[in-house]
Design a protein around this motif. Structure first.
Motif, PDB file in Angstrom:
ATOM      1  N   ARG A 163       0.723  -1.197   0.089  1.00  0.00           N
ATOM      2  CA  ARG A 163      -0.080  -0.145   0.013  1.00  0.00           C
ATOM      3  C   ARG A 163       0.839   1.402  -0.102  1.00  0.00           C
ATOM      4  NH1 ARG A 163      -5.280  -0.718   0.860  1.00  0.00           N
ATOM      5  NH2 ARG A 163      -5.936  -2.668   1.483  1.00  0.00           N
ATOM      6  N   GLN A 164       2.023   1.245   0.740  1.00  0.00           N
ATOM      7  CA  GLN A 164       2.794   2.297   0.830  1.00  0.00           C
ATOM      8  C   GLN A 164       3.486   2.559  -0.415  1.00  0.00           C
ATOM      9  OE1 GLN A 164       2.944  -0.138   3.165  1.00  0.00           O
ATOM     10  NE2 GLN A 164       1.990   1.145   4.747  1.00  0.00           N
ATOM     11  N   ASP A 165       3.675   1.488  -1.243  1.00  0.00           N
ATOM     12  CA  ASP A 165       4.306   1.846  -2.560  1.00  0.00           C
ATOM     13  C   ASP A 165       3.210   2.527  -3.713  1.00  0.00           C
ATOM     14  OD1 ASP A 165       6.455   0.199  -2.450  1.00  0.00           O
ATOM     15  OD2 ASP A 165       5.671  -1.605  -2.963  1.00  0.00           O
ATOM     16  N   ILE A 166       2.041   2.217  -3.402  1.00  0.00           N
ATOM     17  CA  ILE A 166       0.869   2.771  -4.268  1.00  0.00           C
ATOM     18  C   ILE A 166       0.752   4.135  -3.794  1.00  0.00           C
ATOM     19  CG2 ILE A 166      -1.481   2.892  -4.869  1.00  0.00           C
ATOM     20  CD1 ILE A 166      -1.346  -0.310  -4.410  1.00  0.00           C
ATOM     21  N   LEU A 167       0.831   4.443  -2.644  1.00  0.00           N
ATOM     22  CA  LEU A 167       0.743   5.887  -1.967  1.00  0.00           C
ATOM     23  C   LEU A 167       2.039   6.623  -2.490  1.00  0.00           C
ATOM     24  CD1 LEU A 167      -0.506   5.483   1.323  1.00  0.00           C
ATOM     25  CD2 LEU A 167      -1.957   6.473  -0.373  1.00  0.00           C
ATOM     26  N   ALA A 168       3.239   5.923  -2.620  1.00  0.00           N
ATOM     27  CA  ALA A 168       4.309   6.481  -3.016  1.00  0.00           C
ATOM     28  C   ALA A 168       4.388   7.111  -4.249  1.00  0.00           C
ATOM     29  CB  ALA A 168       5.614   5.682  -2.779  1.00  0.00           C
ATOM     30  N   CYS A 169       3.584   6.400  -5.233  1.00  0.00           N
ATOM     31  CA  CYS A 169       3.306   6.594  -6.704  1.00  0.00           C
ATOM     32  C   CYS A 169       2.513   7.695  -6.788  1.00  0.00           C
ATOM     33  CB  CYS A 169       2.805   5.489  -7.535  1.00  0.00           C
ATOM     34  SG  CYS A 169       3.767   4.001  -7.675  1.00  0.00           S
ATOM     35  N   LEU A 170       1.427   7.897  -5.867  1.00  0.00           N
ATOM     36  CA  LEU A 170       0.583   8.996  -6.069  1.00  0.00           C
ATOM     37  C   LEU A 170       1.230  10.355  -5.443  1.00  0.00           C
ATOM     38  CD1 LEU A 170      -2.672   7.376  -4.482  1.00  0.00           C
ATOM     39  CD2 LEU A 170      -2.392   8.370  -6.979  1.00  0.00           C
ATOM     40  N   ALA A 171       2.148  10.076  -4.569  1.00  0.00           N
ATOM     41  CA  ALA A 171       3.010  11.273  -3.895  1.00  0.00           C
ATOM     42  C   ALA A 171       3.796  11.677  -4.870  1.00  0.00           C
ATOM     43  CB  ALA A 171       3.496  10.937  -2.828  1.00  0.00           C
ATOM     44  N   PHE A 172       4.528  10.937  -5.714  1.00  0.00           N
ATOM     45  CA  PHE A 172       5.599  11.158  -6.687  1.00  0.00           C
ATOM     46  C   PHE A 172       4.895  12.029  -7.712  1.00  0.00           C
ATOM     47  CE2 PHE A 172       7.447  10.450 -10.792  1.00  0.00           C
ATOM     48  CZ  PHE A 172       8.822  10.716 -10.725  1.00  0.00           C
ATOM     49  N   ALA A 173       3.808  11.578  -8.283  1.00  0.00           N
ATOM     50  CA  ALA A 173       2.794  12.225  -9.355  1.00  0.00           C
ATOM     51  C   ALA A 173       2.422  13.489  -8.929  1.00  0.00           C
ATOM     52  CB  ALA A 173       1.603  11.564  -9.729  1.00  0.00           C
ATOM     53  N   ALA A 174       2.020  13.685  -7.553  1.00  0.00           N
ATOM     54  CA  ALA A 174       1.403  15.059  -7.059  1.00  0.00           C
ATOM     55  C   ALA A 174       2.771  15.932  -7.174  1.00  0.00           C
ATOM     56  CB  ALA A 174       0.819  14.907  -5.767  1.00  0.00           C
ATOM     57  N   ASP A 175       3.688  15.345  -6.653  1.00  0.00           N
ATOM     58  CA  ASP A 175       5.077  16.362  -6.377  1.00  0.00           C
ATOM     59  C   ASP A 175       5.584  16.692  -7.776  1.00  0.00           C
ATOM     60  OD1 ASP A 175       7.043  17.607  -4.802  1.00  0.00           O
ATOM     61  OD2 ASP A 175       8.260  16.074  -5.206  1.00  0.00           O
ATOM     62  N   GLU A 206       3.627  17.165 -10.616  1.00  0.00           N
ATOM     63  CA  GLU A 206       2.609  17.975 -11.071  1.00  0.00           C
ATOM     64  C   GLU A 206       2.755  19.516 -10.250  1.00  0.00           C
ATOM     65  OE1 GLU A 206      -0.441  19.854 -13.110  1.00  0.00           O
ATOM     66  OE2 GLU A 206       0.527  18.155 -13.442  1.00  0.00           O
ATOM     67  N   HIS A 207       3.140  19.486  -9.034  1.00  0.00           N
ATOM     68  CA  HIS A 207       3.462  20.580  -8.260  1.00  0.00           C
ATOM     69  C   HIS A 207       4.641  21.463  -8.987  1.00  0.00           C
ATOM     70  CE1 HIS A 207       3.254  23.394  -4.819  1.00  0.00           C
ATOM     71  NE2 HIS A 207       4.466  23.163  -4.845  1.00  0.00           N
ATOM     72  N   LYS A 208       5.614  20.671  -9.167  1.00  0.00           N
ATOM     73  CA  LYS A 208       6.624  21.591  -9.889  1.00  0.00           C
ATOM     74  C   LYS A 208       6.793  21.768 -11.293  1.00  0.00           C
ATOM     75  CE  LYS A 208       9.687  18.818  -6.524  1.00  0.00           C
ATOM     76  NZ  LYS A 208      10.553  17.918  -6.276  1.00  0.00           N
ATOM     77  N   VAL A 209       5.794  21.668 -11.879  1.00  0.00           N
ATOM     78  CA  VAL A 209       5.438  22.053 -13.368  1.00  0.00           C
ATOM     79  C   VAL A 209       5.665  23.419 -13.696  1.00  0.00           C
ATOM     80  CG1 VAL A 209       4.015  21.729 -15.361  1.00  0.00           C
ATOM     81  CG2 VAL A 209       4.377  19.811 -14.042  1.00  0.00           C
ATOM     82  N   ALA A 210       6.616  23.853 -14.517  1.00  0.00           N
ATOM     83  CA  ALA A 210       6.537  25.564 -14.682  1.00  0.00           C
ATOM     84  C   ALA A 210       5.631  25.629 -15.846  1.00  0.00           C
ATOM     85  CB  ALA A 210       7.907  26.040 -15.088  1.00  0.00           C
ATOM     86  N   ILE A 211       4.795  26.432 -15.912  1.00  0.00           N
ATOM     87  CA  ILE A 211       3.917  27.237 -16.898  1.00  0.00           C
ATOM     88  C   ILE A 211       4.524  28.194 -17.577  1.00  0.00           C
ATOM     89  CG2 ILE A 211       1.639  27.952 -17.642  1.00  0.00           C
ATOM     90  CD1 ILE A 211       0.639  26.161 -15.304  1.00  0.00           C
ATOM     91  N   CYS A 212       4.795  28.195 -18.846  1.00  0.00           N
ATOM     92  CA  CYS A 212       5.290  29.407 -19.670  1.00  0.00           C
ATOM     93  C   CYS A 212       4.234  29.878 -20.455  1.00  0.00           C
ATOM     94  CB  CYS A 212       6.356  28.780 -20.392  1.00  0.00           C
ATOM     95  SG  CYS A 212       7.945  28.206 -19.531  1.00  0.00           S
ATOM     96  N   ALA A 213       4.084  31.154 -20.299  1.00  0.00           N
ATOM     97  CA  ALA A 213       3.134  32.051 -20.971  1.00  0.00           C
ATOM     98  C   ALA A 213       3.622  32.837 -22.536  1.00  0.00           C
ATOM     99  CB  ALA A 213       2.554  32.994 -20.368  1.00  0.00           C
TER     100      ALA A 213
END
Length: 93
Positions: free
Chosen positions: A72-84, A86-93
Motif C-alpha cells: 500500500r505504501q508503494d501505491i501511495l508513493a506513486c501518488l505522492a511522486f505524481a503530485a510532487d 505536477e506541483h513542480k511543473v512550470a507554466i510558460c506563457a
C-alpha cells in the motif's frame, strides 16, 4: 505535511497506526531499467503502471492481488511522486 518554504510532501495513511510514505525512498530512477522511467523500489513496475491501474478504477486490493511485490505504501508513493511532479511543473506563457 507541507513544510514551507521547502515544500516537503509526505502522504499520511491512517489505519490503526500512522504510516508516513516518503516517495523518495520508494521510487527509483535507473537509466538501465525501463528506459529511465521511475519505478517502484527494485521492481520493474513503473509509477505510470500504477497510476494507469488506478485511473482504470482498480482499487488498492486489486492492484496488490495482481502485483504481490507491491505494498500500500508503494501505491501511495506513486501518488505522492505524481503530485510532487505536477506541483513542480512550470507554466510558460
Amino acid at each position: 505535511i507541507l513544510n514551507l518554504p521547502y515544500l516537503i510532501l509526505e502522504v499520511r495513511w491512517i489505519w490503526e497506526d500512522v504510516f508516513v510514505v516518503d516517495y523518495k525512498a520508494l521510487i527509483q530512477i535507473n537509466a538501465g531499467k525501463r528506459s529511465g522511467k521511475p519505478c517502484v523500489r527494485d521492481t520493474r513496475i513503473t509509477v505510470y503502471d500504477v497510476l494507469n491501474m488506478l485511473a482504470n478504477e482498480m482499487d488498492f486490493d486489486e492492484i496488490l492481488d495482481d502485483f504481490p511485490d507491491l505494498t500500500r505504501q508503494d501505491i501511495l508513493a506513486c501518488l505522492a511522486f505524481a503530485a510532487d511532479k505536477e506541483h513542480k511543473v512550470a507554466i510558460c506563457a
